[in-house]
Design a protein around this motif. Structure first.
Motif, mmCIF file in Angstrom:
data_model
loop_
_atom_site.group_PDB
_atom_site.id
_atom_site.type_symbol
_atom_site.label_atom_id
_atom_site.label_comp_id
_atom_site.label_asym_id
_atom_site.label_seq_id
_atom_site.Cartn_x
_atom_site.Cartn_y
_atom_site.Cartn_z
ATOM 1 N N LEU A 54 67.777 84.750 13.109
ATOM 2 C CA LEU A 54 68.971 85.401 12.561
ATOM 3 C C LEU A 54 68.650 86.149 11.272
ATOM 4 C CD1 LEU A 54 71.691 82.702 13.283
ATOM 5 C CD2 LEU A 54 71.376 84.905 14.434
ATOM 6 N N ASP A 55 67.837 85.553 10.426
ATOM 7 C CA ASP A 55 67.429 86.230 9.188
ATOM 8 C C ASP A 55 66.674 87.516 9.496
ATOM 9 O OD1 ASP A 55 68.608 84.275 7.641
ATOM 10 O OD2 ASP A 55 66.723 83.232 7.188
ATOM 11 N N SER A 56 65.807 87.476 10.502
ATOM 12 C CA SER A 56 65.038 88.674 10.844
ATOM 13 C C SER A 56 65.956 89.769 11.382
ATOM 14 C CB SER A 56 63.936 88.349 11.856
ATOM 15 O OG SER A 56 64.470 88.147 13.148
ATOM 16 N N LEU A 57 66.984 89.384 12.107
ATOM 17 C CA LEU A 57 67.942 90.377 12.599
ATOM 18 C C LEU A 57 68.733 90.986 11.453
ATOM 19 C CD1 LEU A 57 69.273 88.576 15.786
ATOM 20 C CD2 LEU A 57 67.849 90.628 15.696
ATOM 21 N N ALA A 58 69.120 90.151 10.506
ATOM 22 C CA ALA A 58 69.883 90.646 9.355
ATOM 23 C C ALA A 58 69.064 91.651 8.557
ATOM 24 C CB ALA A 58 70.318 89.482 8.476
ATOM 25 N N SER A 59 67.773 91.414 8.450
ATOM 26 C CA SER A 59 66.932 92.327 7.678
ATOM 27 C C SER A 59 66.736 93.660 8.395
ATOM 28 C CB SER A 59 65.577 91.689 7.369
ATOM 29 O OG SER A 59 64.800 91.565 8.545
ATOM 30 N N GLU A 60 67.001 93.698 9.690
ATOM 31 C CA GLU A 60 66.868 94.932 10.471
ATOM 32 C C GLU A 60 68.231 95.480 10.863
ATOM 33 O OE1 GLU A 60 64.302 94.119 13.775
ATOM 34 O OE2 GLU A 60 62.768 93.256 12.491
ATOM 35 N N GLN A 61 69.238 95.122 10.111
ATOM 36 C CA GLN A 61 70.617 95.458 10.445
ATOM 37 C C GLN A 61 70.827 96.948 10.675
ATOM 38 O OE1 GLN A 61 73.379 94.304 7.437
ATOM 39 N NE2 GLN A 61 75.145 94.577 8.730
ATOM 40 N N GLU A 62 70.201 97.781 9.894
ATOM 41 C CA GLU A 62 70.398 99.226 10.030
ATOM 42 C C GLU A 62 70.064 99.723 11.433
ATOM 43 O OE1 GLU A 62 71.797 101.370 7.859
ATOM 44 O OE2 GLU A 62 72.201 99.599 6.637
ATOM 45 N N SER A 63 69.101 99.089 12.084
ATOM 46 C CA SER A 63 68.672 99.579 13.389
ATOM 47 C C SER A 63 69.671 99.273 14.499
ATOM 48 C CB SER A 63 67.303 99.000 13.748
ATOM 49 O OG SER A 63 67.397 97.602 13.923
ATOM 50 N N TRP A 64 70.575 98.319 14.289
ATOM 51 C CA TRP A 64 71.518 98.002 15.348
ATOM 52 C C TRP A 64 72.969 98.240 14.975
ATOM 53 C CZ3 TRP A 64 74.568 93.904 13.844
ATOM 54 C CH2 TRP A 64 74.033 92.991 12.954
ATOM 55 N N LEU A 65 73.208 98.797 13.802
ATOM 56 C CA LEU A 65 74.577 99.145 13.439
ATOM 57 C C LEU A 65 75.066 100.306 14.299
ATOM 58 C CD1 LEU A 65 74.555 98.972 9.536
ATOM 59 C CD2 LEU A 65 75.645 97.400 11.127
ATOM 60 N N LEU A 66 76.358 100.329 14.557
ATOM 61 C CA LEU A 66 76.928 101.422 15.325
ATOM 62 C C LEU A 66 76.895 102.717 14.527
ATOM 63 C CD1 LEU A 66 80.140 99.818 16.856
ATOM 64 C CD2 LEU A 66 78.014 100.370 18.026
ATOM 65 N N THR A 67 76.541 103.771 15.217
ATOM 66 C CA THR A 67 76.653 105.079 14.585
ATOM 67 C C THR A 67 78.134 105.452 14.559
ATOM 68 O OG1 THR A 67 76.491 106.289 16.666
ATOM 69 C CG2 THR A 67 74.405 105.784 15.520
ATOM 70 N N GLU A 68 78.476 106.442 13.776
ATOM 71 C CA GLU A 68 79.864 106.888 13.720
ATOM 72 C C GLU A 68 80.315 107.398 15.091
ATOM 73 O OE1 GLU A 68 83.547 107.133 12.423
ATOM 74 O OE2 GLU A 68 81.891 106.239 11.294
ATOM 75 N N ALA A 69 79.443 108.077 15.810
ATOM 76 C CA ALA A 69 79.779 108.587 17.143
ATOM 77 C C ALA A 69 80.061 107.436 18.116
ATOM 78 C CB ALA A 69 78.647 109.461 17.670
ATOM 79 N N LYS A 70 79.258 106.396 18.068
ATOM 80 C CA LYS A 70 79.483 105.244 18.947
ATOM 81 C C LYS A 70 80.768 104.525 18.569
ATOM 82 C CE LYS A 70 74.647 104.390 20.096
ATOM 83 N NZ LYS A 70 73.515 103.469 19.948
ATOM 84 N N ARG A 71 81.048 104.422 17.286
ATOM 85 C CA ARG A 71 82.278 103.777 16.836
ATOM 86 C C ARG A 71 83.500 104.566 17.327
ATOM 87 N NH1 ARG A 71 82.694 99.889 13.528
ATOM 88 N NH2 ARG A 71 80.685 100.253 12.557
ATOM 89 N N ARG A 72 83.436 105.903 17.243
ATOM 90 C CA ARG A 72 84.548 106.734 17.727
ATOM 91 C C ARG A 72 84.745 106.554 19.233
ATOM 92 N NH1 ARG A 72 82.320 110.592 14.243
ATOM 93 N NH2 ARG A 72 81.344 111.655 15.995
ATOM 94 N N GLU A 73 83.638 106.484 19.972
ATOM 95 C CA GLU A 73 83.734 106.298 21.425
ATOM 96 C C GLU A 73 84.345 104.938 21.753
ATOM 97 O OE1 GLU A 73 83.482 106.829 25.575
ATOM 98 O OE2 GLU A 73 83.632 108.206 23.884
ATOM 99 N N LEU A 74 83.953 103.907 21.048
ATOM 100 C CA LEU A 74 84.564 102.592 21.272
ATOM 101 C C LEU A 74 86.045 102.610 20.932
ATOM 102 C CD1 LEU A 74 81.787 100.196 19.944
ATOM 103 C CD2 LEU A 74 82.529 100.472 22.306
ATOM 104 N N ASP A 75 86.398 103.254 19.841
ATOM 105 C CA ASP A 75 87.814 103.384 19.471
ATOM 106 C C ASP A 75 88.593 104.142 20.546
ATOM 107 O OD1 ASP A 75 87.450 101.966 17.114
ATOM 108 O OD2 ASP A 75 87.269 103.774 15.866
ATOM 109 N N ARG A 76 87.988 105.198 21.083
ATOM 110 C CA ARG A 76 88.639 105.969 22.144
ATOM 111 C C ARG A 76 88.879 105.105 23.370
ATOM 112 N NH1 ARG A 76 87.840 108.206 26.786
ATOM 113 N NH2 ARG A 76 85.661 107.567 26.925
#
Length: 75
Positions: A26-48
């Protein structure tokens, strides 16, 4: 037990060691958080998609029906 646990010997660790491993993973995932955060485009698509679902909740199919259609298509 999964084959991944067997093949890596995780099943031979004590419960305490397995918990420590989980924490380290879990710590290793937290340190790589930027690589799995949603992009703004993906967030908009999920909202849609959520808005479409909210507008017509009856327009969705239960998993069992979806799975049956896919299996029929494949076989």
């Amino acid at each position: 037990m999964s084959s991944l646990m067997d093949s890596h010997g995780i099943n031979r660790l004590s419960p305490t060691e397995r918990m420590q491993l989980v924490e380290e993973i879990l710590d290793s995932l937290a340190s790589e958080q930027e690589s799995w955060l949603l992009t703004e485009a993906k967030r908009r698509e999920l909202d849609r998609r959520l808005a479409v679902l909210d507008a017509n909740p009856a327009g969705v199919s239960p998993w069992e029906q979806v799975e049956a259609r896919v299996m029929k298509f494949l076989y």
